[in-house]
Scaffold this active site. Structure first.
Site, short mmCIF file in Angstrom:
data_model
loop_
_atom_site.label_atom_id
_atom_site.label_comp_id
_atom_site.label_asym_id
_atom_site.label_seq_id
_atom_site.Cartn_x
_atom_site.Cartn_y
_atom_site.Cartn_z
N SER A 93 -9.99 -11.64 -1.18
CA SER A 93 -9.56 -12.51 -0.08
C SER A 93 -10.20 -13.89 -0.17
O SER A 93 -11.24 -14.08 -0.80
CB SER A 93 -9.93 -11.88 1.27
N1 SAH Z 1 -11.81 -6.32 0.38
C1 SAH Z 1 -11.37 -6.62 -0.97
C2 SAH Z 1 -9.96 -7.15 -1.04
C3 SAH Z 1 -9.00 -6.08 -0.82
S1 SAH Z 1 -7.34 -6.32 -1.41
C4 SAH Z 1 -12.31 -7.57 -1.66
O1 SAH Z 1 -13.28 -8.03 -1.05
O2 SAH Z 1 -12.09 -7.86 -2.84
C5 SAH Z 1 -6.67 -4.88 -0.63
C6 SAH Z 1 -7.11 -3.58 -1.23
O3 SAH Z 1 -6.60 -2.56 -0.39
C7 SAH Z 1 -6.55 -3.32 -2.62
O4 SAH Z 1 -7.60 -3.08 -3.51
C8 SAH Z 1 -5.69 -2.07 -2.43
O5 SAH Z 1 -5.75 -1.17 -3.53
C9 SAH Z 1 -6.30 -1.44 -1.20
N2 SAH Z 1 -5.43 -0.55 -0.45
C10 SAH Z 1 -4.13 -0.70 -0.12
N3 SAH Z 1 -3.69 0.36 0.60
C11 SAH Z 1 -4.74 1.21 0.72
C12 SAH Z 1 -4.94 2.48 1.33
N4 SAH Z 1 -3.98 3.10 1.99
N5 SAH Z 1 -6.16 3.04 1.25
C13 SAH Z 1 -7.18 2.44 0.59
N6 SAH Z 1 -7.05 1.23 -0.01
C14 SAH Z 1 -5.86 0.63 0.05
#
Ligand code: SAH
Length: 212
Positions: free
Chosen positions: A60
């Site tokens: 993000s």
């Molecule tokens: N917080 C992260 C950015 C996350 S991007 C950082 O600091 O880099 C969103 C993430 O959510 C992705 O890695 C994706 O794989 C995950 N995601 C999406 N749906 C999900 C679910 N149902 N359960 C767990 N993770 C999920």
């Protein structure tokens, strides 16, 4: 400019965008974001933008990380659940502001890489899991704070159920490619309150565990 100079510029920008919590700003100063982005994007690690990571996901924008972290009101030493480990950057930021961080991602490769970075940075209070974060982490519930870093069409019921009394849930809500908004939901004695914090664009919260 060096990474250190870029970092100072970023911190000034976050302040001018309205981030005032000095503990949040100090955490952003302390955690090396360049370790959490792919080689190709390291020169942009301290720009105030989201960047691509493995498995088609994104780390993000620093402003959104700061805003969502500030909105969690991590004043006490609380237990936090994060849905969407991704690169592990948000979890690393939370690790210095919370007693313990539980973080879930549906991509095993991302979880593995994040674990390696936590070890490299000597971060020992983050526990990871591969799974569907929409189900929360029932064995560790309740959580004083829950942060979701992928956008859901609506707030998953399991997460609300796993919120402790006076707990706060921060979650972007909306469909992929459409208007999304970060919501702050508080559990009160007599129910829940909901505030809209800011418009955002997040990758979607998807069901189940991913293949890679
Ligand atoms: N917080 C992260 C950015 C996350 S991007 C950082 O600091 O880099 C969103 C993430 O959510 C992705 O890695 C994706 O794989 C995950 N995601 C999406 N749906 C999900 C679910 N149902 N359960 C767990 N993770 C999920």
């Amino acid at each position: 400019m060096t990474d250190a100079e870029h970092k100072i510029r970023l911190l000034m920008e976050l302040r001018s965008q309205g981030i005032t919590d000095t503990r949040v700003l100090a955490a952003i100063e302390r955690i090396p974001r360049e370790l959490f982005v792919p080689e190709l994007f390291k020169p942009q690690a301290y720009e105030n933008i989201a960047l691509p990571i493995a498995s088609g996901q994104t780390i993000s924008q620093p402003y959104i990380v700061a805003l969502m972290t500030e909105a969690l009101e991590l004043r006490e030493r609380v237990k936090v659940l994060e849905i969407g480990t991704g690169s592990g950057y948000q979890a690393a930021i939370l690790s210095g502001l919370a007693r313990r961080v539980y973080t879930i991602d549906r991509h095993r490769t991302l979880v593995r890489e994040a674990e390696n970075l936590f070890a490299e940075l000597r971060i020992t209070n983050v526990t990871t899991r591969v799974g569907d974060g929409a189900k929360g982490w029932p064995e560790q519930a309740p959580f004083s704070r829950i942060i979701v870093t992928a956008a859901a069409p609506r707030v998953p019921e399991a997460l609300v159920d796993q919120l402790a009394p006076d707990g706060i849930l921060i979650i972007p809500v909306g469909r992929e490619g459409e208007d999304q908004e970060v919501l702050r939901i508080r559990r009160r004695d007599d129910g829940f309150t909901e505030e809209r914090l800011t418009p955002v664009r997040f990758v979607p919260l998807l069901p189940g565990v991913a293949e890679g």
